[in-house]
Scaffold this active site. Structure first.
Site, PDB file in Angstrom:
ATOM      1  N   ASN A  11       0.625  -1.381   0.080  1.00 45.98           N
ATOM      2  CA  ASN A  11      -0.029  -0.045   0.061  1.00 45.98           C
ATOM      3  C   ASN A  11       0.770   1.067  -0.169  1.00 45.98           C
ATOM      4  OD1 ASN A  11      -1.633   1.978   0.517  1.00 45.98           O
ATOM      5  ND2 ASN A  11      -2.117   1.666   2.325  1.00 45.98           N
ATOM      6  N   TRP A  12       0.874   2.258  -1.107  1.00 49.82           N
ATOM      7  CA  TRP A  12       2.054   2.906  -1.509  1.00 49.82           C
ATOM      8  C   TRP A  12       1.163   4.594  -0.418  1.00 49.82           C
ATOM      9  CZ3 TRP A  12       3.903   2.594  -7.095  1.00 49.82           C
ATOM     10  CH2 TRP A  12       4.530   1.496  -7.231  1.00 49.82           C
ATOM     11  N   LYS A  13       0.499   4.100  -0.127  1.00 54.48           N
ATOM     12  CA  LYS A  13      -0.528   5.821  -0.073  1.00 54.48           C
ATOM     13  C   LYS A  13      -0.196   6.511  -0.506  1.00 54.48           C
ATOM     14  CE  LYS A  13      -0.159   3.469   4.409  1.00 54.48           C
ATOM     15  NZ  LYS A  13       0.153   3.608   6.411  1.00 54.48           N
ATOM     16  N   HIS A  97      -9.216   0.415   4.451  1.00 51.86           N
ATOM     17  CA  HIS A  97      -8.270   1.373   5.902  1.00 51.86           C
ATOM     18  C   HIS A  97      -8.738   1.873   6.695  1.00 51.86           C
ATOM     19  CE1 HIS A  97      -4.118   2.400   5.969  1.00 51.86           C
ATOM     20  NE2 HIS A  97      -3.772   0.769   5.464  1.00 51.86           N
ATOM     21  N   GLU A  99      -7.089   4.257   7.456  1.00 52.48           N
ATOM     22  CA  GLU A  99      -6.975   5.525   7.546  1.00 52.48           C
ATOM     23  C   GLU A  99      -7.797   6.466   6.637  1.00 52.48           C
ATOM     24  OE1 GLU A  99      -3.030   5.303   5.323  1.00 52.48           O
ATOM     25  OE2 GLU A  99      -2.411   4.885   7.084  1.00 52.48           O
ATOM     26  N   GLU A 169      -5.410  -5.884  10.990  1.00 52.34           N
ATOM     27  CA  GLU A 169      -5.214  -4.278  10.899  1.00 52.34           C
ATOM     28  C   GLU A 169      -5.281  -3.147  12.360  1.00 52.34           C
ATOM     29  OE1 GLU A 169      -2.425  -3.409   7.551  1.00 52.34           O
ATOM     30  OE2 GLU A 169      -4.613  -2.056   7.401  1.00 52.34           O
ATOM     31  N   GLY A 175       2.637   2.401  10.526  1.00 49.95           N
ATOM     32  CA  GLY A 175       2.866   3.103  10.568  1.00 49.95           C
ATOM     33  C   GLY A 175       3.970   3.140  11.496  1.00 49.95           C
ATOM     34  N   SER A 215       3.047  -2.637  10.281  1.00 46.61           N
ATOM     35  CA  SER A 215       4.957  -1.969  10.796  1.00 46.61           C
ATOM     36  C   SER A 215       5.298  -3.372  10.090  1.00 46.61           C
ATOM     37  CB  SER A 215       5.647  -1.542  11.671  1.00 46.61           C
ATOM     38  OG  SER A 215       4.984  -0.249  11.734  1.00 46.61           O
ATOM     39  N   GLY A 236       2.562  -1.278   4.312  1.00 50.16           N
ATOM     40  CA  GLY A 236       3.164  -0.013   3.997  1.00 50.16           C
ATOM     41  C   GLY A 236       4.507   0.750   3.711  1.00 50.16           C
ATOM     42  N   GLY A 237       4.612   1.330   4.879  1.00 53.39           N
ATOM     43  CA  GLY A 237       6.272   1.634   5.287  1.00 53.39           C
ATOM     44  C   GLY A 237       7.406   0.919   3.804  1.00 53.39           C
TER      45      GLY A 237
HETATM   46  C1  PEP Z   1      -0.880  -0.042   6.389  1.00 59.17           C
HETATM   47  O1  PEP Z   1      -1.013   1.429   5.848  1.00 59.17           O
HETATM   48  O2  PEP Z   1      -1.739  -0.884   5.643  1.00 59.17           O
HETATM   49  C2  PEP Z   1       0.232  -0.749   6.715  1.00 59.17           C
HETATM   50  C3  PEP Z   1       0.470  -1.767   6.725  1.00 59.17           C
HETATM   51  O3  PEP Z   1       1.692   0.491   6.854  1.00 59.17           O
HETATM   52  P1  PEP Z   1       2.606   0.371   7.000  1.00 59.17           P
HETATM   53  O4  PEP Z   1       3.300  -0.916   7.630  1.00 59.17           O
HETATM   54  O5  PEP Z   1       3.812   1.687   7.287  1.00 59.17           O
HETATM   55  O6  PEP Z   1       2.266  -0.371   9.003  1.00 59.17           O
END
Ligand code: PEP
Length: 255
Positions: A11-13, A97, A99, A169, A175, A215, A236-237
């Protein structure tokens, strides 16, 4: 892990630009070339979907979108329909998600409508669920997660469950660099699976993939993927680095 094919999503957001997104996609395509036992999806920002599609087309990497609207078309300024996503080669969509839920205020009811339409439009729907830190500390993790799950799946038939992936999640792990321990994550995943048994049946529950997200990095991926009910990750990251993302994909392939 069981017979379920692990699925790793990146997920590049709201990150990358056109050039760096295409380059990231290209490096991911190269990095996962020999990984046959895992499904890989990247979720770039909307404006770059078509460009990234031209890079991943004919590769093992699938194209996903980070969101969609719950109506087929019409006067919804700024929104994107499932049909539009399909038109540009998207096969998977993230719905609910954290966010979207917590920053943009999406409700369980809205999310259920999006899940419904995403499936009807032929997309793989990744339904994201997870508790906040406050909810976890109050001992409400399962109550929150399972309510999000049941509401999100309320319009989904038995046959349609083949198009569903669940992403657990925990919001406090997204994040933040904090990851649920493999035991904590496994325990929530097992509860999600047993709720799917109650809602549908054991066969459907055993076939449904449940990703962990929060994470995930190359150095914690192997331990998470060794858990019985963890079928990959939503990243994500670490998905913004082709090396890290590829290493997570390879860990899933080896699990
Ligand atoms: C996500 O955005 O779904 C996510 C899990 O982010 P991160 O890996 O950065 O925690």
């Amino acid at each position: 892990m069981t017979q379920r094919t692990p699925i790793i999503g990146g997920n590049w957001k709201m990150n990358t630009d056109l050039e760096s997104g295409m380059s990231l996609a290209s490096c991911v395509v190269d990095g996962v070339e020999n990984c046959d036992s895992c499904e890989v999806v990247v979720y770039p920002p909307f404006p770059f979907l078509q460009a990234v599609e031209s890079v991943v087309d004919a590769s093992k990497v699938h194209l996903g979108a980070q969101n969609m609207w719950h109506e087929e078309s019409g006067a919804f300024t700024g929104e994107i329909s499932g049909a539009m996503l399909k038109d540009v080669g998207v096969s998977s969509v993230l719905i609910g998600h954290s966010e979207r839920r917590h920053v943009l205020g999406e409700s369980d009811a809205l999310i259920a409508q999006k899940v419904d339409l995403g499936i009807k439009q032929g997309l793989q729907v990744v339904l994201c669920v997870g508790e906040t830190l406050k909810e976890r500390e109050a001992g409400d993790t399962l109550a929150v997660v399972l309510l999000q799950l049941k509401t999100g799946l309320s319009n989904v038939s038995r046959d349609q469950m083949a198009s569903i992936v669940i992403a657990y999640e925990p919001v406090w792990a997204i994040g933040t660099g904090k990851t649920a321990t493999p035991d904590d994550a496994q325990s929530v995943h097992a509860s999600i699976r047993s709720t799917i048994v109650d809602l549908y049946d054991d066969n459907i529950a055993q076939q449904t993939r449940i990703q962990y997200g929060g994470s995930v990095k190359p150095d914690n991926a192997t331990d998470l993927f060794s858990c019985e009910d963890i079928d990959g990750a939503l990243v994500g990251g670490a998905s913004l680095s082709a090396d890290s993302f590829t290493a997570i994909v390879l860990a899933a392939c080896d699990s």
